[in-house]
Motif scaffolding. Structure first.
Motif, PDB file in Angstrom:
ATOM      1  N   THR A 175       0.840  -1.207   0.000  1.00  0.00           N
ATOM      2  CA  THR A 175       0.000   0.000   0.000  1.00  0.00           C
ATOM      3  C   THR A 175       0.874   1.257   0.000  1.00  0.00           C
ATOM      4  O   THR A 175       0.529   2.241  -0.652  1.00  0.00           O
ATOM      5  CB  THR A 175      -1.010  -0.020   1.164  1.00  0.00           C
ATOM      6  OG1 THR A 175      -0.360  -0.395   2.376  1.00  0.00           O
ATOM      7  CG2 THR A 175      -2.140  -0.999   0.891  1.00  0.00           C
ATOM      8  N   ASP A 176       2.021   1.217   0.695  1.00  0.00           N
ATOM      9  CA  ASP A 176       2.940   2.372   0.629  1.00  0.00           C
ATOM     10  C   ASP A 176       3.393   2.599  -0.813  1.00  0.00           C
ATOM     11  O   ASP A 176       3.482   3.733  -1.279  1.00  0.00           O
ATOM     12  CB  ASP A 176       4.186   2.140   1.506  1.00  0.00           C
ATOM     13  CG  ASP A 176       3.899   2.356   2.986  1.00  0.00           C
ATOM     14  OD1 ASP A 176       2.768   2.770   3.328  1.00  0.00           O
ATOM     15  OD2 ASP A 176       4.805   2.102   3.809  1.00  0.00           O
ATOM     16  N   GLY A 177       3.699   1.505  -1.504  1.00  0.00           N
ATOM     17  CA  GLY A 177       4.157   1.608  -2.901  1.00  0.00           C
ATOM     18  C   GLY A 177       3.076   2.220  -3.780  1.00  0.00           C
ATOM     19  O   GLY A 177       3.355   3.075  -4.630  1.00  0.00           O
ATOM     20  N   ALA A 178       1.839   1.803  -3.566  1.00  0.00           N
ATOM     21  CA  ALA A 178       0.723   2.306  -4.385  1.00  0.00           C
ATOM     22  C   ALA A 178       0.532   3.803  -4.149  1.00  0.00           C
ATOM     23  O   ALA A 178       0.341   4.582  -5.101  1.00  0.00           O
ATOM     24  CB  ALA A 178      -0.562   1.556  -4.029  1.00  0.00           C
ATOM     25  N   ILE A 179       0.601   4.211  -2.885  1.00  0.00           N
ATOM     26  CA  ILE A 179       0.404   5.633  -2.564  1.00  0.00           C
ATOM     27  C   ILE A 179       1.538   6.464  -3.181  1.00  0.00           C
ATOM     28  O   ILE A 179       1.298   7.500  -3.812  1.00  0.00           O
ATOM     29  CB  ILE A 179       0.335   5.827  -1.020  1.00  0.00           C
ATOM     30  CG1 ILE A 179      -0.934   5.153  -0.470  1.00  0.00           C
ATOM     31  CG2 ILE A 179       0.395   7.304  -0.649  1.00  0.00           C
ATOM     32  CD1 ILE A 179      -0.982   5.035   1.056  1.00  0.00           C
ATOM     33  N   ALA A 180       2.771   5.989  -3.019  1.00  0.00           N
ATOM     34  CA  ALA A 180       3.921   6.739  -3.557  1.00  0.00           C
ATOM     35  C   ALA A 180       3.777   6.910  -5.071  1.00  0.00           C
ATOM     36  O   ALA A 180       3.976   8.003  -5.617  1.00  0.00           O
ATOM     37  CB  ALA A 180       5.218   6.007  -3.221  1.00  0.00           C
ATOM     38  N   LYS A 181       3.379   5.842  -5.746  1.00  0.00           N
ATOM     39  CA  LYS A 181       3.271   5.908  -7.218  1.00  0.00           C
ATOM     40  C   LYS A 181       2.147   6.867  -7.633  1.00  0.00           C
ATOM     41  O   LYS A 181       2.313   7.663  -8.573  1.00  0.00           O
ATOM     42  CB  LYS A 181       3.004   4.502  -7.774  1.00  0.00           C
ATOM     43  CG  LYS A 181       2.938   4.433  -9.272  1.00  0.00           C
ATOM     44  CD  LYS A 181       4.309   4.667  -9.894  1.00  0.00           C
ATOM     45  CE  LYS A 181       4.218   4.677 -11.412  1.00  0.00           C
ATOM     46  NZ  LYS A 181       5.535   4.914 -12.031  1.00  0.00           N
ATOM     47  N   ALA A 182       1.016   6.807  -6.933  1.00  0.00           N
ATOM     48  CA  ALA A 182      -0.109   7.686  -7.290  1.00  0.00           C
ATOM     49  C   ALA A 182       0.299   9.153  -7.118  1.00  0.00           C
ATOM     50  O   ALA A 182      -0.038  10.001  -7.954  1.00  0.00           O
ATOM     51  CB  ALA A 182      -1.330   7.352  -6.431  1.00  0.00           C
ATOM     52  N   ILE A 183       1.044   9.429  -6.043  1.00  0.00           N
ATOM     53  CA  ILE A 183       1.481  10.811  -5.810  1.00  0.00           C
ATOM     54  C   ILE A 183       2.469  11.230  -6.909  1.00  0.00           C
ATOM     55  O   ILE A 183       2.365  12.317  -7.478  1.00  0.00           O
ATOM     56  CB  ILE A 183       2.075  10.959  -4.387  1.00  0.00           C
ATOM     57  CG1 ILE A 183       0.947  10.771  -3.354  1.00  0.00           C
ATOM     58  CG2 ILE A 183       2.774  12.314  -4.207  1.00  0.00           C
ATOM     59  CD1 ILE A 183       1.397  10.667  -1.903  1.00  0.00           C
ATOM     60  N   GLU A 184       3.392  10.331  -7.228  1.00  0.00           N
ATOM     61  CA  GLU A 184       4.352  10.632  -8.322  1.00  0.00           C
ATOM     62  C   GLU A 184       3.609  10.920  -9.625  1.00  0.00           C
ATOM     63  O   GLU A 184       4.045  11.715 -10.441  1.00  0.00           O
ATOM     64  CB  GLU A 184       5.275   9.434  -8.557  1.00  0.00           C
ATOM     65  CG  GLU A 184       6.436   9.346  -7.600  1.00  0.00           C
ATOM     66  CD  GLU A 184       7.132   7.992  -7.704  1.00  0.00           C
ATOM     67  OE1 GLU A 184       7.532   7.493  -6.652  1.00  0.00           O
ATOM     68  OE2 GLU A 184       7.239   7.423  -8.825  1.00  0.00           O
ATOM     69  N   MET A 185       2.473  10.270  -9.813  1.00  0.00           N
ATOM     70  CA  MET A 185       1.732  10.459 -11.078  1.00  0.00           C
ATOM     71  C   MET A 185       0.731  11.609 -10.988  1.00  0.00           C
ATOM     72  O   MET A 185      -0.131  11.752 -11.852  1.00  0.00           O
ATOM     73  CB  MET A 185       1.023   9.152 -11.464  1.00  0.00           C
ATOM     74  CG  MET A 185       2.000   8.085 -11.950  1.00  0.00           C
ATOM     75  SD  MET A 185       1.182   6.510 -12.382  1.00  0.00           S
ATOM     76  CE  MET A 185       0.394   6.906 -13.959  1.00  0.00           C
ATOM     77  N   GLY A 186       0.808  12.401  -9.916  1.00  0.00           N
ATOM     78  CA  GLY A 186       0.035  13.648  -9.899  1.00  0.00           C
ATOM     79  C   GLY A 186      -1.095  13.741  -8.891  1.00  0.00           C
ATOM     80  O   GLY A 186      -1.792  14.763  -8.844  1.00  0.00           O
ATOM     81  N   LEU A 187      -1.315  12.703  -8.086  1.00  0.00           N
ATOM     82  CA  LEU A 187      -2.397  12.812  -7.095  1.00  0.00           C
ATOM     83  C   LEU A 187      -1.893  13.598  -5.879  1.00  0.00           C
ATOM     84  O   LEU A 187      -0.874  13.234  -5.293  1.00  0.00           O
ATOM     85  CB  LEU A 187      -2.842  11.417  -6.644  1.00  0.00           C
ATOM     86  CG  LEU A 187      -4.083  11.417  -5.760  1.00  0.00           C
ATOM     87  CD1 LEU A 187      -5.350  11.626  -6.600  1.00  0.00           C
ATOM     88  CD2 LEU A 187      -4.190  10.116  -4.970  1.00  0.00           C
ATOM     89  N   PRO A 188      -2.593  14.664  -5.489  1.00  0.00           N
ATOM     90  CA  PRO A 188      -2.160  15.393  -4.287  1.00  0.00           C
ATOM     91  C   PRO A 188      -2.218  14.486  -3.056  1.00  0.00           C
ATOM     92  O   PRO A 188      -3.180  13.721  -2.879  1.00  0.00           O
ATOM     93  CB  PRO A 188      -3.176  16.534  -4.172  1.00  0.00           C
ATOM     94  CG  PRO A 188      -3.743  16.682  -5.553  1.00  0.00           C
ATOM     95  CD  PRO A 188      -3.728  15.309  -6.156  1.00  0.00           C
ATOM     96  N   GLU A 189      -1.172  14.593  -2.228  1.00  0.00           N
ATOM     97  CA  GLU A 189      -1.032  13.696  -1.084  1.00  0.00           C
ATOM     98  C   GLU A 189      -2.243  13.747  -0.145  1.00  0.00           C
ATOM     99  O   GLU A 189      -2.658  12.725   0.408  1.00  0.00           O
ATOM    100  CB  GLU A 189       0.233  14.084  -0.315  1.00  0.00           C
ATOM    101  CG  GLU A 189       0.686  13.020   0.635  1.00  0.00           C
ATOM    102  CD  GLU A 189       2.069  13.302   1.225  1.00  0.00           C
ATOM    103  OE1 GLU A 189       2.803  14.189   0.716  1.00  0.00           O
ATOM    104  OE2 GLU A 189       2.389  12.620   2.213  1.00  0.00           O
TER     105      GLU A 189
END
Ligand code: GLA
Length: 327
Positions: A175-189
């Motif tokens: 789940t940490d990996g998924a969150i990090a990737k989504a943020i890298e792809m533009g989702l605000p934290e």
């Protein structure tokens, strides 16, 4: 009965036992925490396949708690097994499991969930085969963001609900990996909302976790849903349905790819978009082979083996399962 006759008879009995034992197949145990989960059923099926190919028997036992694990270890030892594979119901049982295994002189290979010591550090000396968890989590994040962009959702109206199970390292890394990737792809934290599972990772506990978030955020228009495994994500999908959230306004991606097949086969699409298929078959086969070769042929397995994942969706799952030999 004469003494000589008695001695002859007992010698015969000893001989019969020895012959029976020599003719017996080598045995290993295969203990899993959640035998009802398709992921583990696939592991068992492929452990059997390894046994057929290599000439051993896998004794398969569901062990949902610590007491059952210890009695299963005693059992398989009494049945003549010399080693076992285990996905433990609790990683903190590692030291106790190893002590019990040593008392019977059994070799141990861990699968999926890695043993930890009392201080939380990994028991790296015990061979482990499991998912490349961070990468697989990142694949989940990427699949969600790709599909969100394809649907052209306005990003400020989107929230990412992540069904977490952080007490287990492999699932926390996913789940940490998924969150990090989504943020890298533009989702605000601050648009990421965690929903922790309380209890076992199952659909009902995940429904509860998701409902807490949905009650707190009733006005979110578009949901991205990720989680530790398929059941975590399926629970969140069911919770959204319970709130009558429009199916097309949520994108859910799981991990495992084994436990979501009936969902992907439903005639009408749900919000469950796809899953990162892990290699349950390879893990079951490999770990069974490792335990057998170590216990019976003296071949020590590598200490850390990681497996990869692949996105499946309604469109490609039959083809991918076939390619991976899992259909
Ligand atoms: C954990 C989860 C399972 C599966 C495996 C894969 O054990 O509980 O559902 O995801 O990891 O390694």
């Amino acid at each position: 009965m004469s003494k000589i006759r008695l001695i002859a008879l007992s010698l015969l009995a000893v001989f019969a036992v020895a012959v029976a034992m020599a003719g017996e197949k080598p045995k290993i145990g295969f203990l899993v925490k959640q035998p009802e989960e398709p992921w583990f059923q696939v592991e068992w099926k492929f452990a059997d396949k390894a046994g057929e190919d290599l000439g051993f028997e896998a004794i398969k036992i569901g062990t949902p708690d610590g007491e059952k694990v210890l009695s299963a270890i005693d059992n398989i030892a009494a049945n003549g097994a010399k080693g076992f594979v285990i996905c433990t119901p609790d990683v903190r049982l590692g030291p106790g499991i190893m002590a019990r295994a040593r008392s019977h002189d059994l070799k141990v290979v861990t699968v999926d969930d890695r043993f930890i010591r009392a201080d939380g550090s990994y028991m790296e000396e015990v061979p482990y085969v499991g998912m490349s968890a961070t990468n697989i989590g990142r694949q989940m994040g990427e699949a969600l963001m790709d599909e969100m962009k394809r649907r052209d959702w306005p990003i400020d109206e989107v929230r990412f609900m992540v069904i977490t199970y952080e007490e287990l390292d492999t699932t926390r890394e996913r789940t940490d990996g998924a969150i990090a990737k989504a943020i890298e792809m533009g989702l605000p934290e601050d648009q990421v909302i965690k929903a922790p599972i309380i209890g076992m990772m199952e659909i009902p506990t995940s429904i509860n976790a998701a409902n807490v978030v949905l009650t707190r955020y009733p006005d979110v228009k578009y949901w991205l849903i990720g989680g530790s495994n398929d059941n975590s994500v399926l629970g969140a999908v069911r919770a959204l349905e319970g709130k009558n959230h429009p199916v097309e306004n949520a994108i859910a991606v799981g991990i495992n790819g084994t436990d979501c097949i009936p969902e992907l086969e439903k005639p009408n699409p749900t919000s469950f978009y796809g899953s990162i298929l892990g290699l349950a078959g390879v893990e079951g086969y490999k770990t069974a082979e490792m335990a057998y070769k170590w216990a019976y042929l003296g071949e020590e397995p590598p200490l850390d083996t990681r497996t990869v994942g692949r996105l499946i969706t309604r469109e490609n799952f039959r083809q991918v399962l076939k390619e991976e030999g899992m259909d």
